[in-house]
Design a protein around this motif. Sequence first.
Motif, mmCIF file in Angstrom:
data_model
loop_
_atom_site.group_PDB
_atom_site.id
_atom_site.type_symbol
_atom_site.label_atom_id
_atom_site.label_comp_id
_atom_site.label_asym_id
_atom_site.label_seq_id
_atom_site.Cartn_x
_atom_site.Cartn_y
_atom_site.Cartn_z
ATOM 1 N N VAL A 169 0.843 -1.204 0.000
ATOM 2 C CA VAL A 169 0.000 0.000 0.000
ATOM 3 C C VAL A 169 0.874 1.249 0.000
ATOM 4 C CG1 VAL A 169 -1.679 1.329 1.343
ATOM 5 C CG2 VAL A 169 -1.940 -1.152 1.130
ATOM 6 N N LEU A 170 1.856 1.279 0.879
ATOM 7 C CA LEU A 170 2.714 2.454 1.004
ATOM 8 C C LEU A 170 3.486 2.725 -0.281
ATOM 9 C CD1 LEU A 170 3.496 4.582 3.102
ATOM 10 C CD2 LEU A 170 5.377 3.084 3.816
ATOM 11 N N ASP A 171 3.878 1.684 -0.990
ATOM 12 C CA ASP A 171 4.606 1.856 -2.251
ATOM 13 C C ASP A 171 3.782 2.600 -3.299
ATOM 14 O OD1 ASP A 171 6.830 0.585 -1.277
ATOM 15 O OD2 ASP A 171 6.361 -1.363 -2.184
ATOM 16 N N ARG A 172 2.469 2.576 -3.150
ATOM 17 C CA ARG A 172 1.591 3.201 -4.146
ATOM 18 C C ARG A 172 1.064 4.564 -3.705
ATOM 19 N NH1 ARG A 172 2.109 -1.933 -4.622
ATOM 20 N NH2 ARG A 172 1.907 -2.969 -6.643
ATOM 21 N N ILE A 182 -5.866 2.859 -4.617
ATOM 22 C CA ILE A 182 -4.850 1.853 -4.305
ATOM 23 C C ILE A 182 -5.473 0.466 -4.236
ATOM 24 C CG2 ILE A 182 -3.237 1.073 -2.513
ATOM 25 C CD1 ILE A 182 -2.721 4.060 -1.908
ATOM 26 N N SER A 183 -6.677 0.372 -3.681
ATOM 27 C CA SER A 183 -7.327 -0.940 -3.583
ATOM 28 C C SER A 183 -7.610 -1.514 -4.970
ATOM 29 C CB SER A 183 -8.628 -0.833 -2.779
ATOM 30 O OG SER A 183 -9.645 -0.178 -3.505
ATOM 31 N N ARG A 184 -8.004 -0.662 -5.914
ATOM 32 C CA ARG A 184 -8.237 -1.150 -7.274
ATOM 33 C C ARG A 184 -6.927 -1.595 -7.926
ATOM 34 N NH1 ARG A 184 -11.361 3.528 -7.526
ATOM 35 N NH2 ARG A 184 -13.600 3.163 -7.353
ATOM 36 N N THR A 185 -5.870 -0.823 -7.712
ATOM 37 C CA THR A 185 -4.572 -1.170 -8.284
ATOM 38 C C THR A 185 -4.090 -2.528 -7.777
ATOM 39 O OG1 THR A 185 -3.970 1.172 -8.414
ATOM 40 C CG2 THR A 185 -2.171 -0.421 -8.509
ATOM 41 N N THR A 193 -7.998 -2.087 2.508
ATOM 42 C CA THR A 193 -7.017 -1.034 2.249
ATOM 43 C C THR A 193 -7.210 0.129 3.216
ATOM 44 O OG1 THR A 193 -6.971 -1.677 -0.085
ATOM 45 C CG2 THR A 193 -6.043 0.477 0.476
ATOM 46 N N LEU A 194 -8.457 0.456 3.548
ATOM 47 C CA LEU A 194 -8.701 1.508 4.531
ATOM 48 C C LEU A 194 -8.063 1.156 5.877
ATOM 49 C CD1 LEU A 194 -12.428 2.594 4.009
ATOM 50 C CD2 LEU A 194 -10.360 3.581 3.024
ATOM 51 N N VAL A 195 -8.151 -0.118 6.258
ATOM 52 C CA VAL A 195 -7.538 -0.562 7.513
ATOM 53 C C VAL A 195 -6.025 -0.348 7.463
ATOM 54 C CG1 VAL A 195 -7.023 -2.581 8.947
ATOM 55 C CG2 VAL A 195 -9.352 -2.190 8.110
#
Length: 252
Positions: A169-172, A182-185, A193-195
């Motif tokens: 997640v952080l990489d994006r 980010i969740s779609r990616t 992803t929200l968590v």
Amino acid sequence: MLSRLAAERATGVLMREGGMLYLSDGQVVYAESPATPGLDVLLIARGALDEDGWREAVAQAGARRLVGRFLVDSGRIGEGALELCHLGALYDAAYFVLGPSSAPARFRYGEPHWLGPVHPVPVDAVERETLRRRELLHRIWPDPATDEAPLVRGDRPAGATVTPRQGEVLDRVDGVRTATDISRTLGRPAFHTLVDVRRLAAAGFLAPRMAQPAPAGPAPGDQTPVADGELPLFVDPHITLLKRLRDALEAL
């Protein structure tokens, strides 16, 4: 409204600002939201189905509202795997559909979903899970700004580490993408992803990127324009206090 529809065993679609909730005989059979990846994205990302298989199912059974049944009967996917992904997609989208909103909701009777019956869920179970998820996010980090705003990296805390999942997640995080982008990616449920995003925000790894309102006073011609990519971070004094408390507890 949702409880009334359940009591009358309604069939149709509930339309709200955050998306749509499909009911059959008063139970929730599917949910859709622009904030979440669809069932097709989740199935393909997990390797349970390929794009050709999904397109074939929609072409062959979409008009008959039996896409789910076709996927199982054709051997494209096992029934258990479909139910698992279906429930994940349903609860994921329902969280956003049932979120707070000032916009009016409306219900269209008699409109079934193209997926067809897979695993109906009682309305009260969907409402309980939505509330549980909302409370979980608040416990992790009470500032909801990270849910919708573009995200920027913070200063990496000394000695702090992230899990591989959080690292992806952080990489994006690039100052443009939101948590749902980010969740779609990644092909992951948006709530998961929200968590991760809230945990990263609580640890100081990222923050929401928000533009400050223009200061009052100077004439428009006297204001210095802000260049792209230099928008300041929004700083909430309550969140600053929480960060100080967090740092103090970590230092003990």
